[in-house]
Design a protein around this motif. Sequence first.
Motif, PDB file in Angstrom:
ATOM      1  N   ILE A  60      -1.284 -66.978 -15.969  1.00  0.00           N
ATOM      2  CA  ILE A  60      -0.356 -66.157 -16.749  1.00  0.00           C
ATOM      3  C   ILE A  60      -0.819 -66.257 -18.197  1.00  0.00           C
ATOM      4  N   LEU A  61      -0.940 -65.147 -18.871  1.00  0.00           N
ATOM      5  CA  LEU A  61      -1.374 -65.124 -20.268  1.00  0.00           C
ATOM      6  C   LEU A  61      -0.164 -64.903 -21.174  1.00  0.00           C
ATOM      7  N   ILE A  62      -0.109 -65.633 -22.288  1.00  0.00           N
ATOM      8  CA  ILE A  62       1.014 -65.508 -23.214  1.00  0.00           C
ATOM      9  C   ILE A  62       0.523 -64.976 -24.553  1.00  0.00           C
ATOM     10  N   ASN A  63       1.445 -64.352 -25.298  1.00  0.00           N
ATOM     11  CA  ASN A  63       1.094 -63.854 -26.620  1.00  0.00           C
ATOM     12  C   ASN A  63       1.324 -64.949 -27.663  1.00  0.00           C
ATOM     13  N   ALA A  64       1.179 -64.620 -28.947  1.00  0.00           N
ATOM     14  CA  ALA A  64       1.303 -65.605 -30.022  1.00  0.00           C
ATOM     15  C   ALA A  64       2.696 -66.228 -30.091  1.00  0.00           C
ATOM     16  N   GLU A  65       3.709 -65.533 -29.591  1.00  0.00           N
ATOM     17  CA  GLU A  65       5.078 -66.056 -29.595  1.00  0.00           C
ATOM     18  C   GLU A  65       5.381 -66.905 -28.359  1.00  0.00           C
ATOM     19  N   GLY A  66       4.426 -67.030 -27.448  1.00  0.00           N
ATOM     20  CA  GLY A  66       4.632 -67.812 -26.243  1.00  0.00           C
ATOM     21  C   GLY A  66       5.298 -67.049 -25.114  1.00  0.00           C
ATOM     22  N   VAL A  67       5.360 -65.729 -25.224  1.00  0.00           N
ATOM     23  CA  VAL A  67       6.001 -64.887 -24.223  1.00  0.00           C
ATOM     24  C   VAL A  67       4.930 -64.359 -23.253  1.00  0.00           C
ATOM     25  N   PRO A  68       5.173 -64.427 -21.938  1.00  0.00           N
ATOM     26  CA  PRO A  68       4.191 -63.879 -20.989  1.00  0.00           C
ATOM     27  C   PRO A  68       3.883 -62.413 -21.310  1.00  0.00           C
ATOM     28  N   ALA A  69       2.576 -62.103 -21.407  1.00  0.00           N
ATOM     29  CA  ALA A  69       2.165 -60.758 -21.787  1.00  0.00           C
ATOM     30  C   ALA A  69       1.203 -60.132 -20.794  1.00  0.00           C
ATOM     31  N   GLY A  70       0.632 -60.927 -19.923  1.00  0.00           N
ATOM     32  CA  GLY A  70      -0.322 -60.395 -18.971  1.00  0.00           C
ATOM     33  C   GLY A  70      -0.710 -61.450 -17.965  1.00  0.00           C
ATOM     34  N   VAL A  71      -1.577 -61.049 -17.055  1.00  0.00           N
ATOM     35  CA  VAL A  71      -2.091 -61.986 -16.061  1.00  0.00           C
ATOM     36  C   VAL A  71      -3.605 -61.883 -16.025  1.00  0.00           C
ATOM     37  N   LEU A  72      -4.213 -62.981 -15.712  1.00  0.00           N
ATOM     38  CA  LEU A  72      -5.646 -63.007 -15.505  1.00  0.00           C
ATOM     39  C   LEU A  72      -5.859 -62.871 -14.003  1.00  0.00           C
ATOM     40  N   ILE A  73      -6.534 -61.786 -13.619  1.00  0.00           N
ATOM     41  CA  ILE A  73      -6.773 -61.524 -12.204  1.00  0.00           C
ATOM     42  C   ILE A  73      -8.211 -61.906 -11.876  1.00  0.00           C
ATOM     43  N   GLU A  74      -8.354 -62.687 -10.832  1.00  0.00           N
ATOM     44  CA  GLU A  74      -9.669 -63.022 -10.305  1.00  0.00           C
ATOM     45  C   GLU A  74      -9.958 -62.029  -9.185  1.00  0.00           C
ATOM     46  N   PHE A  75     -10.942 -61.164  -9.402  1.00  0.00           N
ATOM     47  CA  PHE A  75     -11.270 -60.148  -8.410  1.00  0.00           C
ATOM     48  C   PHE A  75     -12.084 -60.741  -7.271  1.00  0.00           C
ATOM     49  N   ASP A  76     -11.863 -60.225  -6.088  1.00  0.00           N
ATOM     50  CA  ASP A  76     -12.567 -60.682  -4.894  1.00  0.00           C
ATOM     51  C   ASP A  76     -13.608 -59.653  -4.452  1.00  0.00           C
ATOM     52  N   GLY A  77     -14.442 -59.183  -5.384  1.00  0.00           N
ATOM     53  CA  GLY A  77     -15.457 -58.204  -5.017  1.00  0.00           C
ATOM     54  C   GLY A  77     -14.869 -56.859  -4.642  1.00  0.00           C
ATOM     55  N   PHE A  78     -13.747 -56.483  -5.233  1.00  0.00           N
ATOM     56  CA  PHE A  78     -13.046 -55.226  -4.947  1.00  0.00           C
ATOM     57  C   PHE A  78     -13.890 -54.049  -5.434  1.00  0.00           C
ATOM     58  N   HIS A  79     -14.433 -53.292  -4.527  1.00  0.00           N
ATOM     59  CA  HIS A  79     -15.237 -52.087  -4.784  1.00  0.00           C
ATOM     60  C   HIS A  79     -16.198 -52.225  -5.959  1.00  0.00           C
ATOM     61  N   LEU A  80     -15.769 -51.816  -7.147  1.00  0.00           N
ATOM     62  CA  LEU A  80     -16.654 -51.746  -8.301  1.00  0.00           C
ATOM     63  C   LEU A  80     -16.838 -53.091  -9.004  1.00  0.00           C
ATOM     64  N   PHE A  81     -16.235 -54.137  -8.498  1.00  0.00           N
ATOM     65  CA  PHE A  81     -16.220 -55.404  -9.217  1.00  0.00           C
ATOM     66  C   PHE A  81     -17.097 -56.451  -8.557  1.00  0.00           C
ATOM     67  N   GLU A  82     -17.623 -57.296  -9.388  1.00  0.00           N
ATOM     68  CA  GLU A  82     -18.216 -58.544  -8.917  1.00  0.00           C
ATOM     69  C   GLU A  82     -17.037 -59.503  -8.834  1.00  0.00           C
ATOM     70  N   ASP A  83     -17.284 -60.780  -8.926  1.00  0.00           N
ATOM     71  CA  ASP A  83     -16.194 -61.741  -8.940  1.00  0.00           C
ATOM     72  C   ASP A  83     -15.788 -62.047 -10.379  1.00  0.00           C
ATOM     73  N   ASP A  84     -15.461 -61.012 -11.149  1.00  0.00           N
ATOM     74  CA  ASP A  84     -15.066 -61.162 -12.544  1.00  0.00           C
ATOM     75  C   ASP A  84     -13.567 -61.385 -12.659  1.00  0.00           C
ATOM     76  N   ASP A  85     -13.175 -62.040 -13.738  1.00  0.00           N
ATOM     77  CA  ASP A  85     -11.769 -62.165 -14.096  1.00  0.00           C
ATOM     78  C   ASP A  85     -11.489 -61.160 -15.200  1.00  0.00           C
ATOM     79  N   VAL A  86     -10.346 -60.481 -15.123  1.00  0.00           N
ATOM     80  CA  VAL A  86      -9.947 -59.549 -16.177  1.00  0.00           C
ATOM     81  C   VAL A  86      -8.481 -59.781 -16.527  1.00  0.00           C
ATOM     82  N   ALA A  87      -8.151 -59.510 -17.791  1.00  0.00           N
ATOM     83  CA  ALA A  87      -6.769 -59.620 -18.251  1.00  0.00           C
ATOM     84  C   ALA A  87      -6.083 -58.280 -18.052  1.00  0.00           C
ATOM     85  N   VAL A  88      -4.945 -58.310 -17.403  1.00  0.00           N
ATOM     86  CA  VAL A  88      -4.185 -57.095 -17.108  1.00  0.00           C
ATOM     87  C   VAL A  88      -2.788 -57.271 -17.706  1.00  0.00           C
TER      88      VAL A  88
END
Length: 117
Positions: A60-88
């Motif tokens: 779970i990613l938080i902003n400067a105020e400590g409030v949840p703002a996004g998630v870090l997703i670990e991709f499992d080779g989904f179509h166009l992706f390698e095994d990269d992590d992206v912030a959503v």
Amino acid sequence: MKPVILSFLCATLAAPAVAQDAEVGSNLPVNTRDDAFLQSADDIDVVSATGEKIGEVEEILINAEGVPAGVLIEFDGFHLFEDDDVAVPLEALEYNGTAYVSKMTEEQLANLRPWDE
């Protein structure tokens, strides 16, 4: 001063401090529910709108105020992706009770920069 009067004065002067401590403590939130309503978001599946597994919540990613703002997703080779992590951003996901469903298209997800810690 007699010991009885001294004891009375000490107790009287200490009472407001005790009352203040009780007041401060009474303003704290109290969890009256059991913890059955809680679960860890780590490793919860993230799926596409069609139900195909995209990856898993890594953090779970938080902003400067400590409030949840996004998630870090670990991709499992989904179509166009390698095994990269992206912030959503949180707004791009909807929880369906068992997994997070991405509101983003495959192309939108593919255009996100990989997350480097």
